[in-house]
Design an enzyme around this catalytic site. Structure first.
Site, PDB file in Angstrom:
ATOM      1  N   ASP A  13       0.662  -1.409   0.014  1.00  0.00           N
ATOM      2  CA  ASP A  13      -0.114   0.017   0.178  1.00  0.00           C
ATOM      3  C   ASP A  13       0.899   1.116   0.060  1.00  0.00           C
ATOM      4  O   ASP A  13       0.582   2.354   0.639  1.00  0.00           O
ATOM      5  CB  ASP A  13      -1.104   0.028   1.240  1.00  0.00           C
ATOM      6  CG  ASP A  13      -1.904  -1.203   1.120  1.00  0.00           C
ATOM      7  OD1 ASP A  13      -2.203  -1.778   0.117  1.00  0.00           O
ATOM      8  OD2 ASP A  13      -2.221  -1.598   2.355  1.00  0.00           O
ATOM      9  N   GLN A 224       1.827  -6.167  -3.488  1.00  0.00           N
ATOM     10  CA  GLN A 224       2.255  -6.029  -2.037  1.00  0.00           C
ATOM     11  C   GLN A 224       3.666  -5.314  -1.785  1.00  0.00           C
ATOM     12  O   GLN A 224       3.879  -4.251  -2.626  1.00  0.00           O
ATOM     13  CB  GLN A 224       2.582  -7.557  -1.631  1.00  0.00           C
ATOM     14  CG  GLN A 224       1.422  -8.543  -1.323  1.00  0.00           C
ATOM     15  CD  GLN A 224       0.649  -8.719  -2.537  1.00  0.00           C
ATOM     16  OE1 GLN A 224       1.182  -9.549  -3.616  1.00  0.00           O
ATOM     17  NE2 GLN A 224      -0.467  -8.410  -2.956  1.00  0.00           N
TER      18      GLN A 224
HETATM   19  P1  GDP Z   1      -0.847   0.327  -3.467  1.00  0.00           P
HETATM   20  O1  GDP Z   1      -1.480  -0.922  -2.957  1.00  0.00           O
HETATM   21  O2  GDP Z   1       0.647   0.411  -3.157  1.00  0.00           O
HETATM   22  O3  GDP Z   1      -1.269   0.833  -5.108  1.00  0.00           O
HETATM   23  O4  GDP Z   1      -1.494   1.486  -2.501  1.00  0.00           O
HETATM   24  P2  GDP Z   1      -3.038   1.620  -2.284  1.00  0.00           P
HETATM   25  O5  GDP Z   1      -3.662   2.249  -3.328  1.00  0.00           O
HETATM   26  O6  GDP Z   1      -3.547   0.389  -1.412  1.00  0.00           O
HETATM   27  O7  GDP Z   1      -2.853   2.587  -1.070  1.00  0.00           O
HETATM   28  C1  GDP Z   1      -2.404   4.034  -1.172  1.00  0.00           C
HETATM   29  C2  GDP Z   1      -3.423   5.066  -0.940  1.00  0.00           C
HETATM   30  O8  GDP Z   1      -2.752   6.269  -0.535  1.00  0.00           O
HETATM   31  C3  GDP Z   1      -4.365   5.001  -1.926  1.00  0.00           C
HETATM   32  O9  GDP Z   1      -5.430   5.600  -1.102  1.00  0.00           O
HETATM   33  C4  GDP Z   1      -4.137   6.150  -2.537  1.00  0.00           C
HETATM   34  O10 GDP Z   1      -4.929   6.968  -3.292  1.00  0.00           O
HETATM   35  C5  GDP Z   1      -3.300   7.384  -1.453  1.00  0.00           C
HETATM   36  N1  GDP Z   1      -2.249   7.918  -2.007  1.00  0.00           N
HETATM   37  C6  GDP Z   1      -1.088   7.575  -2.859  1.00  0.00           C
HETATM   38  N2  GDP Z   1      -0.266   8.455  -2.821  1.00  0.00           N
HETATM   39  C7  GDP Z   1      -0.629   9.451  -2.143  1.00  0.00           C
HETATM   40  C8  GDP Z   1      -0.064  10.600  -1.408  1.00  0.00           C
HETATM   41  O11 GDP Z   1       0.934  11.134  -1.917  1.00  0.00           O
HETATM   42  N3  GDP Z   1      -0.846  11.584  -0.593  1.00  0.00           N
HETATM   43  C9  GDP Z   1      -1.983  11.130  -0.087  1.00  0.00           C
HETATM   44  N4  GDP Z   1      -2.424  11.719   0.836  1.00  0.00           N
HETATM   45  N5  GDP Z   1      -2.584   9.879  -0.529  1.00  0.00           N
HETATM   46  C10 GDP Z   1      -1.839   9.207  -1.553  1.00  0.00           C
HETATM   47  P1  IMO Z   2      -0.950  -4.244  -2.237  1.00  0.00           P
HETATM   48  O1  IMO Z   2      -0.463  -4.713  -3.811  1.00  0.00           O
HETATM   49  C1  IMO Z   2      -0.946  -4.645   2.077  1.00  0.00           C
HETATM   50  C2  IMO Z   2      -1.119  -8.569   3.797  1.00  0.00           C
HETATM   51  C3  IMO Z   2      -2.213  -8.975   4.403  1.00  0.00           C
HETATM   52  C4  IMO Z   2      -1.814 -10.151   5.369  1.00  0.00           C
HETATM   53  C5  IMO Z   2      -0.552 -10.772   4.507  1.00  0.00           C
HETATM   54  C6  IMO Z   2      -1.000 -12.154   3.751  1.00  0.00           C
HETATM   55  O2  IMO Z   2      -2.298  -3.608  -2.310  1.00  0.00           O
HETATM   56  O3  IMO Z   2       0.021  -3.346  -1.683  1.00  0.00           O
HETATM   57  P2  IMO Z   2      -2.442 -12.742   1.737  1.00  0.00           P
HETATM   58  O4  IMO Z   2      -3.848 -12.569   1.408  1.00  0.00           O
HETATM   59  O5  IMO Z   2      -1.597 -12.308   0.652  1.00  0.00           O
HETATM   60  O6  IMO Z   2      -2.388 -14.246   2.235  1.00  0.00           O
HETATM   61  O7  IMO Z   2      -2.283 -11.932   3.144  1.00  0.00           O
HETATM   62  O8  IMO Z   2      -0.032  -9.795   3.315  1.00  0.00           O
HETATM   63  N1  IMO Z   2      -1.114  -8.172   2.216  1.00  0.00           N
HETATM   64  C7  IMO Z   2      -0.943  -6.933   1.965  1.00  0.00           C
HETATM   65  N2  IMO Z   2      -1.105  -5.879   2.660  1.00  0.00           N
HETATM   66  N3  IMO Z   2      -1.172  -4.458   0.449  1.00  0.00           N
HETATM   67  C8  IMO Z   2      -1.342  -5.535  -0.060  1.00  0.00           C
HETATM   68  O9  IMO Z   2      -1.260  -5.387  -1.403  1.00  0.00           O
HETATM   69  C9  IMO Z   2      -1.297  -6.806   0.547  1.00  0.00           C
HETATM   70  N4  IMO Z   2      -1.568  -8.132   0.188  1.00  0.00           N
HETATM   71  C10 IMO Z   2      -1.596  -8.766   1.110  1.00  0.00           C
HETATM   72  O10 IMO Z   2      -2.661  -8.085   4.954  1.00  0.00           O
HETATM   73  O11 IMO Z   2      -1.027  -9.570   6.433  1.00  0.00           O
HETATM   74 MG    MG Z   3      -3.025  -1.573  -1.768  1.00  0.00          MG
END
Ligand code: GDP
Ligand code: IMO
Ligand code: MG
Length: 423
Positions: A13, A224
């Site tokens: 994330d 991840q």
């Molecule tokens: P990913 O799984 O690595 O693609 O990340 P996610 O989408 O799960 O989580 C990142 C969160 O942060 C999302 O809600 C994005 O919209 C938000 N986000 C990404 N970059 C920024 C930033 O620079 N500032 C803020 N405030 N939010 C951001």
């Molecule tokens: P993105 O691509 C954050 C975490 C789960 C759990 C562990 C194992 O959005 O960054 P799983 O379902 O893979 O067997 O879960 O890994 N996890 C993530 N945490 N972002 C993700 O993906 C995740 N994918 C799995 O919360 O701790």
């Molecule tokens: Mg994510």
């Protein structure tokens, strides 16, 4: 031409989806190489938010081909829902989406097994996303899995039935109360398979090899984060694939000599969702502020993310394992208003102060040693140029660049595509 990689350096994330979307205009092909719908990648542009789980984050661009590589595990039901959402937004995915024949399928019983395994673990549960990821990769390495290419063969349903029967016996073995209606789940699954079959299945390693020969540019999108890697993460609190750079070679069929830049993405602080150690986790007002300002809720499960200061020991480890060539700092805007920014630069470990990641980073072994830097007050979210950034943030960036010896090339100051400062 080489394949550039974009990887998360923390526990996921970090903002991978946003940056892949920002960089897609530089590439002909965007390719996912591991993970599955455990991922939730968020993109924001033109006032709209989009969350992708299996489909690569280049899909909203006109020209790029988006490939779901062999290392990915696909749940046809979730994939179908993603396609439906794209359709609603008039995204013509048919001409730009391709799936590797060697990608494995997540079956309904894989999801049930994930739930049974987690329930049986009780307090020691991984906190998985319950998407069936672990059981599907177990069947892959156990040589029982069903691949996308198998759907083109006559006998795949017989193999499906045998495997599903075995899974049901395994669910029973866990001796936990899991309620399900398999007939209903299978109806949705088989319908979704029919939709999946409308997307071209390809020999993706050959596709990539030829694309490189033709000088096409490729960006591999990680899912991840490095600390969730099955080998190098905080085992057993990890996911079931190699999320690190080498995983891209395996998950796409690309030779190591063909890897170009490795873009490492990290948040200006740290988050984690699910169980497992997290040395810099905060349980105070600062952690609460990060979660609230950063809207730290999982994009896939909606669970609140645990928050803490940046862990430079873990970040350095991730940079080394991945061979990161450029860094991208995300969510810098969330730290505006903190009087002091803390960075964990070492661990207290068994009476010593260490600067590498030891075998076990559980709280009883490790406590963080912090360096404090001055915070900034300015709202960053409207800034578009590096020279607008406050001097205290530039000092924070300098501090990290010096410690890691890798340049920070992007500072992200908000979720929108436009809120991206290049340096
Ligand atoms: P990913 O799984 O690595 O693609 O990340 P996610 O989408 O799960 O989580 C990142 C969160 O942060 C999302 O809600 C994005 O919209 C938000 N986000 C990404 N970059 C920024 C930033 O620079 N500032 C803020 N405030 N939010 C951001
Ligand atoms: P993105 O691509 C954050 C975490 C789960 C759990 C562990 C194992 O959005 O960054 P799983 O379902 O893979 O067997 O879960 O890994 N996890 C993530 N945490 N972002 C993700 O993906 C995740 N994918 C799995 O919360 O701790
Ligand atoms: Mg994510």
């Amino acid at each position: 031409m080489a394949v550039d990689l974009l990887l998360g350096l923390q526990w996921g994330d970090e903002g991978k989806g946003k940056i892949v979307d920002v960089l897609t205009s530089n590439y002909n092909i965007i390719a996912r190489f591991q993970g599955g719908p455990n991922a939730g990648h968020t993109l924001v542009f033109d006032g709209m938010k989009h969350v992708l789980h299996t489909i690569p984050s280049g899909i909203f661009h006109e020209d790029a081909i988006n490939l779901v590589g062999n290392g990915v595990v696909i749940d046809p039901v979730i994939f179908n829902k993603e396609l439906e959402k794209l359709e609603l937004q008039n995204v013509d995915y048919r001409k730009k989406l391709k799936i590797s024949r060697k990608a494995h399928l997540i079956l309904p019983t894989h999801r049930l097994l994930d739930a049974a395994s987690e329930a049986a673990k009780g307090k020691a549960k991984i906190g998985s996303t319950l998407k069936g990821i672990g059981p599907t990769y177990m069947d892959k390495t156990g040589r029982n899995g069903i691949r996308v290419g198998d759907l083109e063969l006559e006998d795949w349903k017989t193999r499906y039935r045998n495997l599903a029967n075995k899974h049901e016996a395994m669910i029973g073995f866990h001796n936990v109360d899991i309620q399900y209606d398999l007939a209903e789940l299978e109806e949705a699954f088989f319908k979704a398979i029919d939709v999946l079959k409308t997307i071209p299945f390809i020999d993706s390693e050959d596709f990539i090899f030829k694309a490189l020969e033709d000088d096409h540019s490729i960006l591999a999108e990680g899912a991840q984060g490095s600390l969730l890697d099955i080998d190098f993460g905080t085992y057993p609190y990890v996911t079931s694939s190699n999320t690190t750079a080498a995983g891209a070679c395996i998950g796409l069929g690309v030779a190591p000599s063909k890897i170009g830049d490795v873009f490492g993405i990290f948040k200006a602080y740290t988050t984690r969702v699910g169980s497992g150690p997290f040395p810099t986790e905060l349980f105070d007002e600062d952690g609460e502020t990060m979660g609230r300002v950063g809207h730290e809720f999982g994009a896939t499960t909606g669970r609140p993310r645990r928050c803490g200061w940046l862990d430079l020991v873990a970040l350095k480890y991730a940079c080394q394992i991945n061979g990161v060539t450029q860094l991208m700092m995300m969510k810098a805007d969330v730290l505006s208003g903190f009087k002091t920014i803390k960075v964990c630069t070492a661990y207290n470990y068994k009476g010593d102060v260490i600067t590498h990641l030891p075998f076990n980073i559980e709280a009883h072994n490790v406590s963080p040693v912090y360096t404090e830097l001055k915070g900034w007050k300015a709202d960053l979210t409207g800034m578009t140029k590096a020279d607008e950034l406050p001097s205290e943030l530039l000092d924070y960036i300098d501090f990290l660049e010096n410690a890691l010896n890798i340049p920070i090339k992007i500072v992200s100051v908000g979720p929108d595509r436009e809120q991206t400062v290049f340096r």
